[in-house]
Motif scaffolding. Structure first.
Motif, PDB file in Angstrom:
ATOM      1  N   SER A 258      13.728  -0.326  -6.641  1.00  0.00           N
ATOM      2  CA  SER A 258      14.688   0.557  -7.314  1.00  0.00           C
ATOM      3  C   SER A 258      14.473   1.980  -6.836  1.00  0.00           C
ATOM      4  CB  SER A 258      14.507   0.494  -8.839  1.00  0.00           C
ATOM      5  OG  SER A 258      13.290   1.126  -9.214  1.00  0.00           O
ATOM      6  N   PRO A 259      15.482   2.866  -6.983  1.00  0.00           N
ATOM      7  CA  PRO A 259      15.296   4.273  -6.622  1.00  0.00           C
ATOM      8  C   PRO A 259      14.151   4.918  -7.399  1.00  0.00           C
ATOM      9  CG  PRO A 259      17.631   3.787  -6.843  1.00  0.00           C
ATOM     10  CD  PRO A 259      16.890   2.577  -7.337  1.00  0.00           C
ATOM     11  N   ALA A 260      13.978   4.525  -8.663  1.00  0.00           N
ATOM     12  CA  ALA A 260      12.899   5.095  -9.476  1.00  0.00           C
ATOM     13  C   ALA A 260      11.536   4.692  -8.915  1.00  0.00           C
ATOM     14  CB  ALA A 260      13.036   4.625 -10.924  1.00  0.00           C
ATOM     15  N   HIS A 261      11.404   3.433  -8.528  1.00  0.00           N
ATOM     16  CA  HIS A 261      10.145   2.977  -7.938  1.00  0.00           C
ATOM     17  C   HIS A 261       9.893   3.657  -6.593  1.00  0.00           C
ATOM     18  CE1 HIS A 261       9.857   0.127 -11.114  1.00  0.00           C
ATOM     19  NE2 HIS A 261       8.943  -0.650 -10.518  1.00  0.00           N
ATOM     20  N   GLN A 262      10.946   3.854  -5.821  1.00  0.00           N
ATOM     21  CA  GLN A 262      10.795   4.515  -4.524  1.00  0.00           C
ATOM     22  C   GLN A 262      10.284   5.936  -4.705  1.00  0.00           C
ATOM     23  OE1 GLN A 262      10.925   3.198  -1.691  1.00  0.00           O
ATOM     24  NE2 GLN A 262      11.482   4.663  -0.121  1.00  0.00           N
ATOM     25  N   ARG A 263      10.864   6.663  -5.667  1.00  0.00           N
ATOM     26  CA  ARG A 263      10.415   8.034  -5.932  1.00  0.00           C
ATOM     27  C   ARG A 263       8.966   8.032  -6.408  1.00  0.00           C
ATOM     28  NH1 ARG A 263      15.645   8.476  -8.096  1.00  0.00           N
ATOM     29  NH2 ARG A 263      14.846   8.077 -10.206  1.00  0.00           N
ATOM     30  N   ALA A 264       8.629   7.072  -7.250  1.00  0.00           N
ATOM     31  CA  ALA A 264       7.271   7.003  -7.788  1.00  0.00           C
ATOM     32  C   ALA A 264       6.247   6.750  -6.682  1.00  0.00           C
ATOM     33  CB  ALA A 264       7.189   5.906  -8.849  1.00  0.00           C
ATOM     34  N   ILE A 265       6.551   5.808  -5.791  1.00  0.00           N
ATOM     35  CA  ILE A 265       5.625   5.509  -4.693  1.00  0.00           C
ATOM     36  C   ILE A 265       5.466   6.717  -3.775  1.00  0.00           C
ATOM     37  CG2 ILE A 265       5.323   4.137  -2.597  1.00  0.00           C
ATOM     38  CD1 ILE A 265       4.546   2.592  -5.050  1.00  0.00           C
ATOM     39  N   LEU A 266       6.583   7.349  -3.426  1.00  0.00           N
ATOM     40  CA  LEU A 266       6.516   8.494  -2.508  1.00  0.00           C
ATOM     41  C   LEU A 266       5.890   9.718  -3.154  1.00  0.00           C
ATOM     42  CD1 LEU A 266       9.957   8.230  -0.660  1.00  0.00           C
ATOM     43  CD2 LEU A 266       7.694   7.514   0.144  1.00  0.00           C
ATOM     44  N   SER A 267       5.903   9.778  -4.486  1.00  0.00           N
ATOM     45  CA  SER A 267       5.339  10.948  -5.165  1.00  0.00           C
ATOM     46  C   SER A 267       3.829  11.063  -4.983  1.00  0.00           C
ATOM     47  CB  SER A 267       5.678  10.919  -6.658  1.00  0.00           C
ATOM     48  OG  SER A 267       4.942   9.897  -7.334  1.00  0.00           O
ATOM     49  N   VAL A 268       3.174   9.992  -4.510  1.00  0.00           N
ATOM     50  CA  VAL A 268       1.733  10.050  -4.283  1.00  0.00           C
ATOM     51  C   VAL A 268       1.384  11.163  -3.290  1.00  0.00           C
ATOM     52  CG1 VAL A 268       1.696   8.367  -2.387  1.00  0.00           C
ATOM     53  CG2 VAL A 268      -0.317   8.629  -3.867  1.00  0.00           C
TER      54      VAL A 268
ATOM     55  N   GLN B 295       5.437  -0.738   0.004  1.00  0.00           N
ATOM     56  CA  GLN B 295       6.830  -0.595   0.435  1.00  0.00           C
ATOM     57  C   GLN B 295       7.747  -1.542  -0.331  1.00  0.00           C
ATOM     58  OE1 GLN B 295       6.013  -1.283   4.595  1.00  0.00           O
ATOM     59  NE2 GLN B 295       6.213   0.896   5.110  1.00  0.00           N
ATOM     60  N   GLU B 296       7.282  -2.745  -0.605  1.00  0.00           N
ATOM     61  CA  GLU B 296       8.077  -3.703  -1.375  1.00  0.00           C
ATOM     62  C   GLU B 296       8.321  -3.203  -2.794  1.00  0.00           C
ATOM     63  OE1 GLU B 296       5.914  -7.317  -1.213  1.00  0.00           O
ATOM     64  OE2 GLU B 296       6.313  -7.682   0.927  1.00  0.00           O
ATOM     65  N   ILE B 297       7.304  -2.632  -3.406  1.00  0.00           N
ATOM     66  CA  ILE B 297       7.454  -2.087  -4.758  1.00  0.00           C
ATOM     67  C   ILE B 297       8.468  -0.946  -4.749  1.00  0.00           C
ATOM     68  CG2 ILE B 297       6.275  -0.823  -6.606  1.00  0.00           C
ATOM     69  CD1 ILE B 297       3.712  -2.374  -5.815  1.00  0.00           C
ATOM     70  N   GLY B 298       8.385  -0.080  -3.747  1.00  0.00           N
ATOM     71  CA  GLY B 298       9.311   1.039  -3.657  1.00  0.00           C
ATOM     72  C   GLY B 298      10.752   0.599  -3.445  1.00  0.00           C
ATOM     73  N   ALA B 299      10.932  -0.552  -2.809  1.00  0.00           N
ATOM     74  CA  ALA B 299      12.288  -1.035  -2.505  1.00  0.00           C
ATOM     75  C   ALA B 299      12.982  -1.651  -3.717  1.00  0.00           C
ATOM     76  CB  ALA B 299      12.230  -2.049  -1.373  1.00  0.00           C
TER      77      ALA B 299
END
Length: 229
Positions: free
Chosen positions: A122-132, A116-120
């Motif tokens: 940037s928007p790009a990181h958030q999309r990447a984490i959720l894309s799993v 969750q910290e990684i996703g927070a």
């Protein structure tokens, strides 16, 4: 024995992590730890609370679905590059699936808070984490496609190919450590039917059956049979 560097290379060359940016991969691997699991141990049970993300480095993790009868049914075996345990990332509910090792395995674990910290960041990181989650959907689609094959013998062949850990050095051969009963669960086929079909495949030279394991010798022949119209 797989060292840390080899484990990171393995998990980063296929599946969800392989498709991410170098920055995202470094961030995920930095907060991860390697865990060895023996066969038969559960990582998650249905109903468990959040525990983080797990990626398969080596071995096989059985994915179990709850049935209406209150039992669990083996649906798939996750291999190298597959990630699981991401449900709490998208919804705050108890886990609906169970995950148990079908053979000794090496997994990489990322605590949920770190993901969750990684996703927070940037928007790009958030999309990447959720894309799993999309990669999990891809597996679900493959399972459904296999189960929609009407002929049991072709369905069994397709299931073997779906769960086999093919080695890059020999894409035609693979060793599966599982019972015929487990194969029957995944292929939705009676154990007696599975036994007859495997004996026929063995006589044709496509595989070799031993106690608690099935060795695929000719994946090309199995694939041709499974997809024949």
């Amino acid at each position: 024995m797989i060292d840390r560097g080899d484990a990171e290379r393995r998990i980063a060359r296929s599946g969800w992590l392989a498709d991410q940016s170098e920055d995202l991969r470094r961030a995920v691997l930095k907060v991860s730890r390697l865990i060895h699991y023996p066969a038969g141990e559960f990582v998650f049970h249905a109903g468990d609370s959040a525990g983080g993300l797990y990626g398969v480095v080596k071995g096989g993790v059985g994915i179990y679905l709850p049935s209406e009868a209150g039992e669990t049914v083996l649906a798939h075996v996750a291999r190298c590059g597959v990630w699981f345990g991401y449900g709490p990332l998208t919804r705050e509910q108890e886990r609906t699936l169970s995950f148990s090792l079908v053979e000794p395995s090496l997994l990489i674990h990322v605590p949920l808070a770190h993901a969750q910290e990684i996703g927070a960041r940037s928007p790009a990181h958030q999309r990447a984490i959720l894309s799993v989650t999309e990669y999990g959907m891809d597996i679900a689609v493959r399972v459904i496609e296999t189960l929609l094959i009407r002929r049991p013998d072709r369905r069994i062949a397709a299931t073997l190919l779906r769960i086999a850990p093919f080695d890059e050095g020999d894409p035609c051969a693979a060793l599966l450590r599982l019972t015929q009963a487990q194969l029957g669960e995944m292929a939705n086929a009676d154990r007696q039917v599975v036994n007859r079909v495997l004996k026929r495949f063995e006589a044709l030279g496509w595989l070799r059956v031993a106690y608690g394991q099935i060795e695929i010798l000719d994946a090309t022949a199995l694939r041709s049979f499974a997809t024949k119209r």
